[in-house]
Design a protein around this motif. Structure first.
Motif, PDB file in Angstrom:
ATOM      1  N   GLU A   1      -5.894  61.124  16.754  1.00  0.00           N
ATOM      2  CA  GLU A   1      -5.770  62.362  15.989  1.00  0.00           C
ATOM      3  C   GLU A   1      -4.987  63.453  16.723  1.00  0.00           C
ATOM      4  OE1 GLU A   1      -9.237  62.321  18.538  1.00  0.00           O
ATOM      5  OE2 GLU A   1      -8.724  60.978  16.918  1.00  0.00           O
ATOM      6  N   GLU A   2      -4.856  63.337  18.041  1.00  0.00           N
ATOM      7  CA  GLU A   2      -4.087  64.300  18.835  1.00  0.00           C
ATOM      8  C   GLU A   2      -2.629  63.868  18.999  1.00  0.00           C
ATOM      9  OE1 GLU A   2      -6.337  64.213  22.419  1.00  0.00           O
ATOM     10  OE2 GLU A   2      -7.848  65.604  21.664  1.00  0.00           O
ATOM     11  N   GLY A   3      -2.304  62.695  18.444  1.00  0.00           N
ATOM     12  CA  GLY A   3      -0.947  62.175  18.571  1.00  0.00           C
ATOM     13  C   GLY A   3      -0.711  61.441  19.878  1.00  0.00           C
ATOM     14  N   SER A   4      -1.774  61.164  20.614  1.00  0.00           N
ATOM     15  CA  SER A   4      -1.664  60.481  21.904  1.00  0.00           C
ATOM     16  C   SER A   4      -1.602  58.968  21.726  1.00  0.00           C
ATOM     17  CB  SER A   4      -2.863  60.822  22.798  1.00  0.00           C
ATOM     18  OG  SER A   4      -2.864  62.179  23.134  1.00  0.00           O
ATOM     19  N   VAL A   5      -0.752  58.346  22.526  1.00  0.00           N
ATOM     20  CA  VAL A   5      -0.697  56.883  22.605  1.00  0.00           C
ATOM     21  C   VAL A   5      -1.562  56.462  23.793  1.00  0.00           C
ATOM     22  CG1 VAL A   5       1.558  56.685  21.484  1.00  0.00           C
ATOM     23  CG2 VAL A   5       1.447  56.947  23.967  1.00  0.00           C
ATOM     24  N   PRO A   6      -1.866  55.172  23.940  1.00  0.00           N
ATOM     25  CA  PRO A   6      -2.717  54.734  25.048  1.00  0.00           C
ATOM     26  C   PRO A   6      -2.240  55.202  26.434  1.00  0.00           C
ATOM     27  CG  PRO A   6      -2.520  52.968  23.472  1.00  0.00           C
ATOM     28  CD  PRO A   6      -1.576  54.047  23.021  1.00  0.00           C
ATOM     29  N   LEU A   7      -0.938  55.254  26.638  1.00  0.00           N
ATOM     30  CA  LEU A   7      -0.425  55.703  27.937  1.00  0.00           C
ATOM     31  C   LEU A   7      -0.832  57.154  28.221  1.00  0.00           C
ATOM     32  CD1 LEU A   7       1.192  55.139  30.481  1.00  0.00           C
ATOM     33  CD2 LEU A   7       3.255  55.812  29.231  1.00  0.00           C
ATOM     34  N   HIS A   8      -0.828  57.991  27.208  1.00  0.00           N
ATOM     35  CA  HIS A   8      -1.267  59.381  27.394  1.00  0.00           C
ATOM     36  C   HIS A   8      -2.708  59.434  27.891  1.00  0.00           C
ATOM     37  CE1 HIS A   8       1.815  60.690  24.150  1.00  0.00           C
ATOM     38  NE2 HIS A   8       2.314  60.909  25.348  1.00  0.00           N
ATOM     39  N   LYS A   9      -3.569  58.643  27.267  1.00  0.00           N
ATOM     40  CA  LYS A   9      -4.987  58.646  27.633  1.00  0.00           C
ATOM     41  C   LYS A   9      -5.192  58.124  29.055  1.00  0.00           C
ATOM     42  CE  LYS A   9      -6.618  60.131  23.716  1.00  0.00           C
ATOM     43  NZ  LYS A   9      -7.205  61.456  23.611  1.00  0.00           N
ATOM     44  N   ALA A  10      -4.487  57.054  29.391  1.00  0.00           N
ATOM     45  CA  ALA A  10      -4.611  56.485  30.736  1.00  0.00           C
ATOM     46  C   ALA A  10      -4.142  57.486  31.788  1.00  0.00           C
ATOM     47  CB  ALA A  10      -3.811  55.189  30.833  1.00  0.00           C
TER      48      ALA A  10
ATOM     49  N   ASN B   1      -6.602  60.419  32.235  1.00  0.00           N
ATOM     50  CA  ASN B   1      -7.845  60.018  32.889  1.00  0.00           C
ATOM     51  C   ASN B   1      -7.652  59.451  34.288  1.00  0.00           C
ATOM     52  OD1 ASN B   1      -9.968  60.605  30.904  1.00  0.00           O
ATOM     53  ND2 ASN B   1      -8.718  59.303  29.608  1.00  0.00           N
ATOM     54  N   GLY B   2      -6.404  59.376  34.750  1.00  0.00           N
ATOM     55  CA  GLY B   2      -6.150  58.908  36.110  1.00  0.00           C
ATOM     56  C   GLY B   2      -6.312  57.408  36.297  1.00  0.00           C
ATOM     57  N   ALA B   3      -6.151  56.656  35.231  1.00  0.00           N
ATOM     58  CA  ALA B   3      -6.300  55.198  35.300  1.00  0.00           C
ATOM     59  C   ALA B   3      -4.962  54.584  35.723  1.00  0.00           C
ATOM     60  CB  ALA B   3      -6.760  54.655  33.958  1.00  0.00           C
ATOM     61  N   LYS B   4      -4.678  54.654  37.026  1.00  0.00           N
ATOM     62  CA  LYS B   4      -3.352  54.264  37.514  1.00  0.00           C
ATOM     63  C   LYS B   4      -3.027  52.799  37.262  1.00  0.00           C
ATOM     64  CE  LYS B   4      -4.524  53.570  42.385  1.00  0.00           C
ATOM     65  NZ  LYS B   4      -4.431  52.127  42.357  1.00  0.00           N
TER      66      LYS B   4
ATOM     67  N   THR C   1       3.987  64.850  27.247  1.00  0.00           N
ATOM     68  CA  THR C   1       4.201  63.442  27.566  1.00  0.00           C
ATOM     69  C   THR C   1       3.069  62.963  28.471  1.00  0.00           C
ATOM     70  OG1 THR C   1       5.454  63.924  29.567  1.00  0.00           O
ATOM     71  CG2 THR C   1       6.717  63.762  27.506  1.00  0.00           C
ATOM     72  N   ALA C   2       3.077  61.680  28.779  1.00  0.00           N
ATOM     73  CA  ALA C   2       2.074  61.142  29.708  1.00  0.00           C
ATOM     74  C   ALA C   2       2.211  61.804  31.076  1.00  0.00           C
ATOM     75  CB  ALA C   2       2.222  59.632  29.823  1.00  0.00           C
ATOM     76  N   LEU C   3       3.432  62.098  31.486  1.00  0.00           N
ATOM     77  CA  LEU C   3       3.640  62.771  32.771  1.00  0.00           C
ATOM     78  C   LEU C   3       2.999  64.157  32.764  1.00  0.00           C
ATOM     79  CD1 LEU C   3       4.851  62.895  35.592  1.00  0.00           C
ATOM     80  CD2 LEU C   3       7.011  63.638  34.548  1.00  0.00           C
ATOM     81  N   HIS C   4       3.179  64.896  31.684  1.00  0.00           N
ATOM     82  CA  HIS C   4       2.518  66.208  31.569  1.00  0.00           C
ATOM     83  C   HIS C   4       1.012  66.072  31.721  1.00  0.00           C
ATOM     84  CE1 HIS C   4       6.135  67.403  28.945  1.00  0.00           C
ATOM     85  NE2 HIS C   4       6.238  68.089  30.069  1.00  0.00           N
ATOM     86  N   LYS C   5       0.451  65.075  31.047  1.00  0.00           N
ATOM     87  CA  LYS C   5      -0.998  64.892  31.073  1.00  0.00           C
ATOM     88  C   LYS C   5      -1.514  64.505  32.458  1.00  0.00           C
ATOM     89  CE  LYS C   5      -1.432  63.947  26.194  1.00  0.00           C
ATOM     90  NZ  LYS C   5      -2.629  64.569  25.668  1.00  0.00           N
TER      91      LYS C   5
ATOM     92  N   HIS D   1      -3.586  64.047  38.518  1.00  0.00           N
ATOM     93  CA  HIS D   1      -3.510  62.641  38.904  1.00  0.00           C
ATOM     94  C   HIS D   1      -2.120  62.303  39.431  1.00  0.00           C
ATOM     95  CE1 HIS D   1      -7.507  62.011  37.442  1.00  0.00           C
ATOM     96  NE2 HIS D   1      -7.178  62.462  36.242  1.00  0.00           N
ATOM     97  N   ASP D   2      -1.919  62.612  40.713  1.00  0.00           N
ATOM     98  CA  ASP D   2      -0.612  62.444  41.350  1.00  0.00           C
ATOM     99  C   ASP D   2      -0.118  61.000  41.349  1.00  0.00           C
ATOM    100  OD1 ASP D   2      -0.810  65.140  41.869  1.00  0.00           O
ATOM    101  OD2 ASP D   2      -1.390  64.867  43.963  1.00  0.00           O
ATOM    102  N   ARG D   3      -1.016  60.057  41.551  1.00  0.00           N
ATOM    103  CA  ARG D   3      -0.589  58.651  41.584  1.00  0.00           C
ATOM    104  C   ARG D   3      -0.079  58.198  40.226  1.00  0.00           C
ATOM    105  NH1 ARG D   3      -4.891  55.585  45.515  1.00  0.00           N
ATOM    106  NH2 ARG D   3      -4.292  56.695  47.404  1.00  0.00           N
ATOM    107  N   CYS D   4      -0.737  58.616  39.182  1.00  0.00           N
ATOM    108  CA  CYS D   4      -0.261  58.290  37.837  1.00  0.00           C
ATOM    109  C   CYS D   4       1.083  58.950  37.589  1.00  0.00           C
ATOM    110  CB  CYS D   4      -1.260  58.747  36.779  1.00  0.00           C
ATOM    111  SG  CYS D   4      -2.770  57.770  36.729  1.00  0.00           S
ATOM    112  N   ALA D   5       1.207  60.202  37.995  1.00  0.00           N
ATOM    113  CA  ALA D   5       2.472  60.912  37.808  1.00  0.00           C
ATOM    114  C   ALA D   5       3.610  60.195  38.518  1.00  0.00           C
ATOM    115  CB  ALA D   5       2.351  62.350  38.307  1.00  0.00           C
TER     116      ALA D   5
END
Length: 75
Positions: A18-27, A30-33, A56-60, A66-70
């Protein structure tokens, strides 16, 4: 891991919530590297996807500290 299993079984990685997020955004948020790594390899174009607010996922990943995800998303 489970994310890799789902990707191999053909899980849709372009489904939005509902927020327009894809799975990558959520991961990323949440820092799920490990999940971010699998999702980026499976659907590289999803890195450029934006949610309803334009993030974007990078923004999130950056917003939630979550530096490692970024760093995975920058590569």
């Amino acid at each position: 891991d489970f994310t890799n299993y789902l990707v191999k079984k053909g899980a849709r990685l372009d489904v939005r919530d509902e927020e327009g997020s894809v799975p990558l955004h959520k991961a990323a948020f949440n820092g799920a590297k490990d999940c971010v790594y699998v999702l980026v390899r499976a659907a590289p174009a999803s890195v450029k996807e934006r949610d309803n607010t334009g993030a974007t996922a990078l923004h999130k990943a950056c917003f939630s500290g979550h530096d490692r995800c970024a760093s995975l998303l920058i590569r």
